[in-house]
Design an enzyme around this catalytic site. Structure first.
Site, PDB file in Angstrom:
ATOM      1  N   SER A 118     -37.250  38.769  53.301  1.00  0.00           N
ATOM      2  CA  SER A 118     -37.909  38.237  52.103  1.00  0.00           C
ATOM      3  C   SER A 118     -37.653  36.749  51.878  1.00  0.00           C
ATOM      4  O   SER A 118     -38.265  36.135  51.011  1.00  0.00           O
ATOM      5  CB  SER A 118     -37.476  39.024  50.863  1.00  0.00           C
ATOM      6  OG  SER A 118     -36.087  38.897  50.651  1.00  0.00           O
TER       7      SER A 118
ATOM      8  N   PRO B 110     -25.452  51.338  42.368  1.00  0.00           N
ATOM      9  CA  PRO B 110     -24.353  52.058  41.713  1.00  0.00           C
ATOM     10  C   PRO B 110     -24.302  51.772  40.220  1.00  0.00           C
ATOM     11  O   PRO B 110     -24.639  50.675  39.770  1.00  0.00           O
ATOM     12  CB  PRO B 110     -23.103  51.503  42.416  1.00  0.00           C
ATOM     13  CG  PRO B 110     -23.596  50.902  43.692  1.00  0.00           C
ATOM     14  CD  PRO B 110     -24.977  50.418  43.407  1.00  0.00           C
TER      15      PRO B 110
ATOM     16  N   LYS C 224     -35.159  41.010  41.386  1.00  0.00           N
ATOM     17  CA  LYS C 224     -35.389  39.600  41.714  1.00  0.00           C
ATOM     18  C   LYS C 224     -35.961  38.841  40.528  1.00  0.00           C
ATOM     19  O   LYS C 224     -35.559  37.704  40.236  1.00  0.00           O
ATOM     20  CB  LYS C 224     -36.317  39.492  42.922  1.00  0.00           C
ATOM     21  CG  LYS C 224     -35.686  39.993  44.220  1.00  0.00           C
ATOM     22  CD  LYS C 224     -36.661  39.933  45.378  1.00  0.00           C
ATOM     23  CE  LYS C 224     -36.005  40.406  46.676  1.00  0.00           C
ATOM     24  NZ  LYS C 224     -36.919  40.379  47.823  1.00  0.00           N
TER      25      LYS C 224
END
Length: 780
Positions: free
Chosen positions: A686, A365, A729
C-alpha cells in the site's frame, strides 16, 4: 531295589511262636526302644498273651494303615522280635507299652486266632562286619549325609551329633536313624529287610540323598510361592486399605458400580450403535474385576461417555428485543456483529432449526471479539465454553487421544460440550489463526470436520470412538488476521470484521463500560472520582496506541488505584482527575501522533499504514545524489515493499520524457529511499503510490503538500490498485490533522461504509492512476 531272598538257610538260626502286634504307620527296628499305645483289642489281647509267657511279641508293619483288622495278607513278612518292658494303663480303652527290639525275624506262618494274631517266626541272623576300618568309614559316610539332611531340615547339628555319637556300629546306627526319622513306612521297611550291611548302607544313603534333593526343590518352590503370596497379600492389603480410604472419602467402590453403569445406560436410551459400544465396554470392566491394572482406565472411559450430555439441551431465548438489549448493553458499536446475530436468531425462530453458522470475528487485539461471544451466549440463553487454540500443534487436542496411549483423554471439543452439559451450547474457538502443525498432525485439518455443517453431525473423537452430533453447537471463532488461517478452514466460516475503534467510540466505551468496571474492581465509588471527557481523550491519545481498548482499560485501572489510595490514605471524598493528575498518576505522556509537517517539502511524502494495533502515518523520505545509478532502500523494508519501490521507479523511468527527466539522470545519480523508525519492520504494497510520489518529487525537485496523505498499490504502468485497513488508515490521518487523503477508486465501497464521524473534516480523493495523485500532491 534289590529283593532279599529269606529262604537262604544260613541266615535263619531259630524258630519261635509268639503273638503279633500289627503297627500302623510305623516300623520297628532291632536295638531300639519305642513306645506306642494299644487302641485295638486285637493288640491288647496279643500283649496279654505275651505277658503270660516270655513277654516276646512280633512287631510287624501293616501294608495298609486304614485297615482296622489286618489279615494274613495285610502284613509284611519281615518284622522285629521285641520284649515288652513295661505296660501302663492310660485310659479305660487305651494302654501304653514300652518295648525293646531284639532281632530281625521273618514270619513263616501267621494264624488268625479268636482274639489275636499269632505267628511262627524265624530269626534272621545278621552278618557281622569284622573290618573295623570299613565300619568306621561307613559310619562316617552315614553321619556325613545325615548331617546334610539335618541341615536341610533346619535341625541343629550340635544336638544331633550328641545323640548319634553313641553308635559305633554302622548297622545299629542305620537302624536307629531309620527308626527315628520321619520316613515313609515303605522306605523304612526296605531298610529293615536289608540284612547285608553294604546293602543297608546303600539304601540309607540313597534315602538321605533323595530326601535332601526333595527338600531343596521344595525349598526353592516354597521361596517362589512365598514371594508370590507375599506380593499378592501385600496387594490385597493395600487394596483393602485403599478401599477403606476411598470409602471414607465418599467414593463409590462397591460392587454396584457396574450395575449403576448399566442402569445409567438404560435411562439414556441412546441409539443402537452407541448403546452396543458402551455395553461392550461395561462387559469388559466386569470381566476385568476391580483389582485389574486397567480397570481404573476402563471405568474412567465409561464414566466419561455416560456423563456426556447426549440428549441434554437448553431452551434458546427467541426474543429478538432481549438479544438486542443484551448486545447493546455489553458492547458499544459492533453493528455488523450484532446484525448477524439477530439475523441468525430470526432464521431460527422462523425455521425452528436452521443451520448453525460458523462465525469468525477478525480484528485487532482488544476490540472485544472474545467478550462478545459471552454476550451472544447470554442473549440466546446458551451455555458458554471457550477453547483457546493459541499454540495448539497436536491434532489429538481436537480429536482426542486413542485409548491405547498412556494418559489418553478426550479432545477439547468433547470436553467443552461435557463441561457445559448442553448439546446446543455456544463454543468459542479463540485465536483460531494461531494454530499450527508439526509431526503430530495438522490442527487446522482436524478443525475442518468440526466446522463443516455437512460433516459435524457425525464427529468422532478418537478417545470416545462413537459419533457425536455437533450440528446444534453454535461455533464462534476469533482471529487477528485472515492470512494465517488455512484456505479450506476459512472457506467454512463466515467472516465478520471487527475493526478498530474511533476515538469517539473509545470515549464512549471508557465512559460507559471500562470506568464503571474499574471503579467496582478497585473498591471505590462513583462519587469518589471525577474525570471529564477531555481528560479521557488525553488518556486515550497520549497513554495508549491500540486498535482496541485493552490497554486503555489498564490505564483507567491505574488511575482508579491511585484514586483509591488517596481516598483511603488522605480521606479524600472525591478526586478530580485532570491532565496534571494524569501525569502524576501515569507519568509523562507515552505517545504522540505524528502531525503533518508545517511546510511543504521536496521528497517527503506521508503515507498511511495498517498495524496490528491500529492505523499510523508513515513518512517516506527520498534523496537523489550524484552517483552511478544505485537504488537504495533502508528502514527495515519487506520484500513486497521493496518490489513496490521497484515498480514505482520503473514507472518513472518509463515516463522520463513525459516528466522532462534527462535521459542520463538514472545513470549519473543515486536514489535513496528511507522510511524512519528503521528498527520497526515494514511491509505491504500500500506504500507504492507514496514512494512513487516521493521519488518523482525528489527527481523533479517539486515540493509535496504537507497536508496530504495517500495509500494504494502501484503497477509499473502507474495504475492504482485497492488496499485494506482503510478505516484504521483514515483514523490515523485524522489524528495527524491531514486534510486530504488519496485512496484507490476501487476502495470507494469501503469508504462508504465508514461513519461520518471518521470521514468528517477530511477530503477523500479516489484515484485510478498515479497522475491523479501527483496532480493533487505537487505544489503548483
Amino acid at each position: 531295589m534289590e529283593k532279599i531272598d529269606f529262604n537262604e538257610t544260613e541266615l535263619i538260626v531259630s524258630k519261635a511262636t509268639m503273638p503279633i502286634i500289627a503297627l500302623r504307620g510305623a516300623v520297628a527296628f532291632p536295638n531300639t526302644v519305642e513306645s506306642f499305645e494299644l487302641v485295638r483289642n486285637i493288640s491288647r489281647n496279643a500283649v496279654n498273651k505275651a505277658l503270660e509267657t516270655n513277654s516276646n511279641v512280633f512287631l510287624v508293619a501293616q501294608k495298609d494303615d486304614n485297615l482296622d483288622k489286618p489279615g494274613v495278607d495285610g502284613l509284611f513278612e519281615v518284622g522285629v522280635v521285641a520284649k515288652i518292658e513295661q505296660r501302663v494303663r492310660v485310659d479305660e480303652d487305651i494302654d501304653r507299652i514300652i518295648v525293646s527290639g531284639s532281632y530281625r525275624a521273618k514270619a513263616s506262618e501267621i494264624r488268625e486266632l479268636d482274639d489275636y494274631l499269632e505267628a511262627t517266626v524265624e530269626e534272621i541272623q545278621e552278618p557281622t562286619l569284622e573290618d573295623k576300618e570299613k565300619n568306621e568309614a561307613l559310619v562316617e559316610g552315614v553321619l556325613s549325609v545325615f548331617y546334610k539332611y539335618a541341615s536341610a531340615i533346619n535341625k541343629k547339628n550340635d544336638e544331633i551329633k550328641k545323640l548319634v555319637s553313641v553308635f559305633d556300629n554302622v548297622g545299629v546306627l542305620i537302624d536307629n536313624l531309620a527308626y527315628s526319622l520321619p520316613f515313609r513306612v515303605a522306605k523304612k521297611q526296605v531298610i529293615l529287610e536289608a540284612v547285608e550291611i553294604d546293602l543297608r548302607y546303600e539304601e540309607i544313603i540313597a534315602l538321605f540323598v533323595n530326601e535332601i534333593n526333595k527338600i531343596e526343590i521344595l525349598s526353592e518352590y516354597k521361596d517362589k510361592v512365598k514371594e508370590k503370596v507375599d506380593k499378592h497379600q501385600k496387594e490385597y492389603i493395600l487394596r483393602e486399605q485403599l478401599s477403606v480410604i476411598r470409602s471414607e472419602l465418599g467414593e463409590d467402590l462397591t460392587e454396584n458400580i457396574i450395575e449403576n453403569f448399566e442402569n445409567q445406560l438404560k435411562k439414556l436410551k441412546l441409539n443402537k450403535e452407541i448403546t452396543n459400544k458402551i455395553s461392550k465396554e461395561i462387559s469388559r470392566l466386569k470381566m476385568m474385576g476391580q483389582g485389574a491394572p486397567d480397570s481404573a482406565l476402563q471405568r474412567t472411559y465409561i464414566e466419561t461417555v455416560l456423563g456426556f450430555p447426549w440428549k441434554k439441551k437448553t431452551k434458546d431465548n427467541k426474543d429478538l428485543q432481549h438479544a438486542q438489549e443484551v448486545l447493546d448493553a455489553r458492547h458499544y458499536g459492533m453493528e455488523k456483529v450484532k446484525e448477524r446475530i439477530l439475523d441468525y436468531l430470526a432464521v431460527r425462530n422462523l425455521t425452528q432449526k436452521g443451520e448453525a453458522p460458523i462465525i469468525c470475528l477478525v480484528g485487532p487485539p482488544g476490540t472485544g471479539k472474545t467478550s462478545i461471544a459471552k454476550s451472544v451466549a447470554e442473549a440466546l440463553g446458551k451455555k458458554y465454553a471457550r477453547i483457546s487454540l493459541g499454540g495448539v500443534r497436536d491434532e489429538a487436542e481436537i480429536r482426542g487421544h486413542r485409548r491405547t496411549y498412556l494418559g489418553s483423554m478426550p479432545g477439547r471439543i468433547f470436553n467443552a460440550i461435557n463441561t457445559t452439559q448442553s448439546r446446543n451450547s455456544l463454543i468459542l474457538l479463540d485465536e483460531i489463526d494461531k494454530v499450527s502443525s508439526d509431526y503430530r498432525g495438522d490442527t487446522s485439518a482436524a478443525l475442518l470436520e468440526v466446522l463443516d455443517p455437512e460433516q459435524n453431525s457425525k464427529f468422532v473423537d478418537h478417545y470416545v470412538e462413537v459419533p457425536v452430533d455437533l450440528s446444534d453447537i453454535l461455533f464462534i471463532a476469533t482471529a487477528n488476521s485472515l492470512q494465517d488461517i488455512s484456505r479450506p478452514l476459512l472457506d467454512r466460516m463466515e467472516v465478520i470484521e471487527v475493526s478498530s475503534y474511533t476515538e469517539n467510540e473509545k470515549l464512549h466505551i471508557a465512559r460507559e463500560h471500562l470506568l464503571p468496571k474499574q471503579i467496582k474492581i478497585n473498591g471505590i465509588k462513583t462519587e469518589n472520582i471525577n474525570i471529564d471527557d477531555e481528560t479521557l481523550l488525553i488518556l486515550i491519545r497520549s497513554y495508549t496506541r491500540e486498535a482496541g481498548v485493552r490497554n486503555l482499560e489498564r490505564q483507567i485501572g491505574k488511575v482508579c488505584r491511585k484514586v483509591a489510595r488517596k481516598v483511603y490514605g488522605d480521606n479524600a471524598c472525591c478526586v478530580d482527575v485532570k491532565k496534571a493528575e494524569l501525569i502524576e498518576f501515569l507519568g509523562k505522556e507515552i505517545y504522540s501522533f505524528d502531525s503533518k509537517n508545517d511546510e511543504d517539502e521536496i521528497g517527503i511524502v506521508r503515507g498511511l499504514a495498517w498495524t496490528a494495533v491500529g492505523g499510523d502515518t508513515l513518512e517516506i523520505e527520498v534523496n537523489t545524489m550524484p552517483g552511478k545509478g544505485e537504488f537504495k532502500l533502508t528502514g527495515q523494508l519487506g520484500d513486497v515493499m521493496k518490489e513496490s519501490a521497484q515498480a514505482g521507479i520503473s514507472y518513472i523511468r518509463s515516463k522520463s520524457e513525459e516528466y522532462d527527466i534527462p535521459n542520463d539522470f538514472f545513470e549519473k545519480n543515486d536514489i535513496h529511499i528511507h522510511i524512519p523508525e528503521g528498527a520497526v519492520p515494514k511491509d505491504g504494497p500500500s506504500a507504492g503510490v507514496t514512494m512513487t510520489t516521493a521519488m518523482l518529487s525528489a527527481i523533479k525537485n517539486i515540493p509535496v503538500r504537507a497536508d496530504i496523505a495517500m495509500t494504494g498499490e502501484i503497477t509499473i504502468r502507474g495504475r492504482v490498485l485497492p488496499i485494506g485497513g482503510l478505516k484504521e488508515k483514515i483514523l490515523a490521518a485524522k489524528n495527524a490533522r491531514i486534510k486530504t487523503v488519496c485512496v484507490p477508486e476501487k476502495n470507494k465501497a469501503d469508504i462508504a461504509e465508514l461513519s461520518s464521524e471518521i470521514t468528517e473534516g477530511i477530503e477523500i480523493i479516489f484515484t485510478k492512476h498515479i497522475k491523479e495523485i501527483l496532480d493533487k500532491a505537487f505544489v503548483k
